[in-house]
Write a protein that holds these residues in place. Structure first.
Motif, PDB file in Angstrom:
ATOM      1  N   VAL A 105     -17.929 -60.708  53.149  1.00 23.46           N
ATOM      2  CA  VAL A 105     -19.123 -60.757  52.508  1.00 23.46           C
ATOM      3  C   VAL A 105     -19.821 -62.058  53.082  1.00 23.46           C
ATOM      4  CG1 VAL A 105     -20.505 -61.263  50.622  1.00 23.46           C
ATOM      5  CG2 VAL A 105     -18.768 -59.272  50.745  1.00 23.46           C
ATOM      6  N   ALA A 106     -18.902 -63.421  52.984  1.00 26.04           N
ATOM      7  CA  ALA A 106     -19.305 -64.534  53.324  1.00 26.04           C
ATOM      8  C   ALA A 106     -19.819 -64.791  54.877  1.00 26.04           C
ATOM      9  CB  ALA A 106     -18.175 -65.565  52.892  1.00 26.04           C
ATOM     10  N   LEU A 107     -18.941 -63.875  55.611  1.00 22.21           N
ATOM     11  CA  LEU A 107     -19.193 -64.146  56.988  1.00 22.21           C
ATOM     12  C   LEU A 107     -20.519 -63.222  57.530  1.00 22.21           C
ATOM     13  CD1 LEU A 107     -15.381 -63.612  58.226  1.00 22.21           C
ATOM     14  CD2 LEU A 107     -16.911 -65.552  58.849  1.00 22.21           C
ATOM     15  N   LEU A 108     -20.505 -62.142  56.677  1.00 21.10           N
ATOM     16  CA  LEU A 108     -21.677 -61.249  56.779  1.00 21.10           C
ATOM     17  C   LEU A 108     -22.866 -61.869  56.343  1.00 21.10           C
ATOM     18  CD1 LEU A 108     -22.825 -58.479  57.362  1.00 21.10           C
ATOM     19  CD2 LEU A 108     -22.627 -57.864  54.777  1.00 21.10           C
ATOM     20  N   ALA A 109     -23.035 -62.590  55.388  1.00 23.70           N
ATOM     21  CA  ALA A 109     -24.196 -63.574  54.890  1.00 23.70           C
ATOM     22  C   ALA A 109     -24.414 -64.776  55.763  1.00 23.70           C
ATOM     23  CB  ALA A 109     -23.790 -64.143  53.592  1.00 23.70           C
ATOM     24  N   HIS A 110     -23.393 -65.073  56.564  1.00 30.87           N
ATOM     25  CA  HIS A 110     -23.671 -66.292  57.406  1.00 30.87           C
ATOM     26  C   HIS A 110     -24.475 -65.608  58.832  1.00 30.87           C
ATOM     27  CE1 HIS A 110     -23.232 -69.887  59.834  1.00 30.87           C
ATOM     28  NE2 HIS A 110     -22.567 -69.340  60.854  1.00 30.87           N
ATOM     29  N   ASP A 111     -24.267 -64.397  58.861  1.00 32.96           N
ATOM     30  CA  ASP A 111     -24.876 -63.847  60.112  1.00 32.96           C
ATOM     31  C   ASP A 111     -26.139 -63.319  59.650  1.00 32.96           C
ATOM     32  OD1 ASP A 111     -22.584 -64.233  61.918  1.00 32.96           O
ATOM     33  OD2 ASP A 111     -22.010 -62.141  61.758  1.00 32.96           O
ATOM     34  N   GLY A 112     -26.606 -63.476  58.397  1.00 26.09           N
ATOM     35  CA  GLY A 112     -27.949 -63.150  58.024  1.00 26.09           C
ATOM     36  C   GLY A 112     -27.978 -61.710  57.633  1.00 26.09           C
ATOM     37  N   GLY A 113     -26.671 -60.992  57.257  1.00 21.68           N
ATOM     38  CA  GLY A 113     -26.899 -59.747  56.494  1.00 21.68           C
ATOM     39  C   GLY A 113     -26.878 -59.803  55.092  1.00 21.68           C
ATOM     40  N   ARG A 130     -11.636 -63.147  62.089  1.00 19.95           N
ATOM     41  CA  ARG A 130     -12.295 -64.224  61.543  1.00 19.95           C
ATOM     42  C   ARG A 130     -11.722 -64.654  60.277  1.00 19.95           C
ATOM     43  NH1 ARG A 130     -12.554 -69.424  61.500  1.00 19.95           N
ATOM     44  NH2 ARG A 130     -14.340 -70.460  60.804  1.00 19.95           N
ATOM     45  N   ALA A 131     -11.760 -63.544  59.299  1.00 19.56           N
ATOM     46  CA  ALA A 131     -11.402 -63.618  57.887  1.00 19.56           C
ATOM     47  C   ALA A 131     -10.157 -64.021  57.935  1.00 19.56           C
ATOM     48  CB  ALA A 131     -11.751 -62.383  57.179  1.00 19.56           C
ATOM     49  N   LEU A 161     -13.043 -72.053  48.986  1.00 21.85           N
ATOM     50  CA  LEU A 161     -12.873 -72.913  49.946  1.00 21.85           C
ATOM     51  C   LEU A 161     -13.218 -71.886  51.224  1.00 21.85           C
ATOM     52  CD1 LEU A 161     -10.490 -75.705  49.160  1.00 21.85           C
ATOM     53  CD2 LEU A 161     -12.948 -75.946  49.238  1.00 21.85           C
ATOM     54  N   ALA A 162     -12.334 -70.832  51.408  1.00 22.89           N
ATOM     55  CA  ALA A 162     -12.374 -69.997  52.507  1.00 22.89           C
ATOM     56  C   ALA A 162     -13.743 -69.617  52.606  1.00 22.89           C
ATOM     57  CB  ALA A 162     -11.349 -68.838  52.414  1.00 22.89           C
ATOM     58  N   THR A 163     -14.563 -68.917  51.478  1.00 24.40           N
ATOM     59  CA  THR A 163     -15.688 -68.446  51.723  1.00 24.40           C
ATOM     60  C   THR A 163     -16.799 -69.527  52.214  1.00 24.40           C
ATOM     61  OG1 THR A 163     -16.203 -68.519  49.192  1.00 24.40           O
ATOM     62  CG2 THR A 163     -15.290 -66.526  50.082  1.00 24.40           C
ATOM     63  N   THR A 164     -16.542 -70.493  51.712  1.00 20.38           N
ATOM     64  CA  THR A 164     -17.398 -71.795  51.874  1.00 20.38           C
ATOM     65  C   THR A 164     -17.359 -71.782  53.624  1.00 20.38           C
ATOM     66  OG1 THR A 164     -17.425 -72.797  49.711  1.00 20.38           O
ATOM     67  CG2 THR A 164     -18.000 -74.330  51.476  1.00 20.38           C
ATOM     68  N   LEU A 165     -16.102 -72.090  53.852  1.00 13.86           N
ATOM     69  CA  LEU A 165     -15.983 -72.349  55.405  1.00 13.86           C
ATOM     70  C   LEU A 165     -16.429 -71.084  56.297  1.00 13.86           C
ATOM     71  CD1 LEU A 165     -12.155 -73.853  55.382  1.00 13.86           C
ATOM     72  CD2 LEU A 165     -14.188 -74.883  55.885  1.00 13.86           C
ATOM     73  N   ALA A 166     -16.468 -70.105  55.727  1.00 15.04           N
ATOM     74  CA  ALA A 166     -17.350 -68.922  56.567  1.00 15.04           C
ATOM     75  C   ALA A 166     -18.428 -69.153  56.713  1.00 15.04           C
ATOM     76  CB  ALA A 166     -17.083 -67.607  55.659  1.00 15.04           C
ATOM     77  N   LEU A 167     -19.247 -70.077  56.027  1.00 12.19           N
ATOM     78  CA  LEU A 167     -20.640 -70.465  56.292  1.00 12.19           C
ATOM     79  C   LEU A 167     -20.906 -71.478  57.415  1.00 12.19           C
ATOM     80  CD1 LEU A 167     -21.892 -70.404  52.729  1.00 12.19           C
ATOM     81  CD2 LEU A 167     -21.782 -68.599  54.212  1.00 12.19           C
ATOM     82  N   GLU A 168     -19.558 -71.821  57.979  1.00  8.70           N
ATOM     83  CA  GLU A 168     -19.583 -73.030  59.310  1.00  8.70           C
ATOM     84  C   GLU A 168     -20.403 -73.950  58.715  1.00  8.70           C
ATOM     85  OE1 GLU A 168     -20.473 -71.111  62.997  1.00  8.70           O
ATOM     86  OE2 GLU A 168     -18.873 -69.424  62.757  1.00  8.70           O
ATOM     87  N   PRO A 169     -19.933 -74.786  57.617  1.00  8.06           N
ATOM     88  CA  PRO A 169     -20.762 -76.123  57.294  1.00  8.06           C
ATOM     89  C   PRO A 169     -20.714 -77.077  58.206  1.00  8.06           C
ATOM     90  CG  PRO A 169     -18.818 -75.665  55.828  1.00  8.06           C
ATOM     91  CD  PRO A 169     -18.772 -74.532  56.737  1.00  8.06           C
ATOM     92  N   ARG A 170     -21.595 -78.039  58.091  1.00  7.05           N
ATOM     93  CA  ARG A 170     -21.358 -79.413  58.962  1.00  7.05           C
ATOM     94  C   ARG A 170     -21.152 -80.440  57.641  1.00  7.05           C
ATOM     95  NH1 ARG A 170     -23.629 -79.505  64.029  1.00  7.05           N
ATOM     96  NH2 ARG A 170     -25.093 -77.595  64.648  1.00  7.05           N
TER      97      ARG A 170
END
Length: 252
Positions: A105-113, A130-131, A161-170
């Motif tokens: 879900v976090a990866l999907l959100a990062h992709d804009g879905g 990736r998950a 933390l894993a879901t946070t990293l899924a958002l590819e933060p700086r």
């Protein structure tokens, strides 16, 4: 990306609530690639500062620059898209979903879905590799198929933390990541944060001073909404003003 060594700069940051100054004239610079702690007694303004930096709250005064860009007028969703991501004090996972699905879900959100429960497994399966990388990074692969609700508390923090990293933060802002952990979980979660710090910059609010001393390159101390001291842990922990703020040495 800005050529400045500072990934985040706050200048004269202030927030008033009906005449009460919760944050007053805070100047904060976070060096790229560092782990920076924001500490202080209860009521010092740490969480309000986090809410201002992540644009959850509008500022009363001041300016916030992230990666060379003025984000002061932006909202929380927009700054998250830029790579400034906050991990909340209370573990923020979807309890009813599996560990794997939380990360997907976090990866999907990062992709804009947006997650829809009628999506086919095939549509979500494209995020599996990736998950699994992220779950491996936080040592959760053996929990992959378990419901998040079944995880021990420390593992829930790892999943967060894993879901946070899924958002590819700086830049990741961690709000009391050790809060509520049992003694046996503090070491593993501290190591996870150190791993996160190898991928991106970390700004954290934390009361556990041993964790702060072990992890952080620089510390900013708040008291009554203002910066009391700033510097490396060894220097700040000997500052008489800081010792007074922590009631005679609780910072040690």
């Amino acid at each position: 990306m800005s050529g400045s060594p500072w990934i985040l700069e706050a200048t004269d940051l202030g927030k008033s609530f009906r005449g009460f100054d919760a944050v007053k004239g805070v100047h904060l610079k976070v060096r790229r690639g560092s782990v920076h702690a924001l500490i202080g007694p209860n009521g010092a303004g740490k969480t309000t500062c986090f809410n201002l930096l992540t644009r959850v709250l509008p500022v009363t005064t001041g300016r916030i620059v992230f990666e060379g860009r003025d984000i002061t007028p932006m909202d929380a969703a927009d700054v998250a898209q830029l790579g400034l991501v906050r991990s909340f004090q209370i573990s923020a996972v979807f309890r009813q979903l599996s560990v794997l699905d939380n990360v997907r879900v976090a990866l999907l959100a990062h992709d804009g879905g947006s997650y829809a429960f009628w999506r086919s497994a095939r549509a979500l399966n494209r995020y599996n590799d990736r998950a699994d990388e992220l779950l491996s990074a936080v040592d959760l692969m053996r929990w992959r198929g378990h419901a998040a609700a079944d995880l021990p508390y420390g593992r829930k923090r790892a999943l967060e933390l894993a879901t946070t990293l899924a958002l590819e933060p700086r830049l990741v802002l961690l709000d009391e990541p050790i809060a509520g952990l049992g003694h046996e979980d503090i070491g593993p979660v501290t190591r996870l944060i150190a791993d996160v710090a190898r991928r991106c910059t970390v700004l954290m609010v934390e009361h556990n001073m041993k964790v702060v001393a072990d992890l952080c390159d620089r510390i900013t101390v708040l008291q009554a909404g203002e910066v009391l001291a700033e510097g490396p842990y060894d220097e700040v922990s000997r500052d008489p003003r800081v010792l007074d703020a922590y009631v005679g040495g609780a910072v040690d």
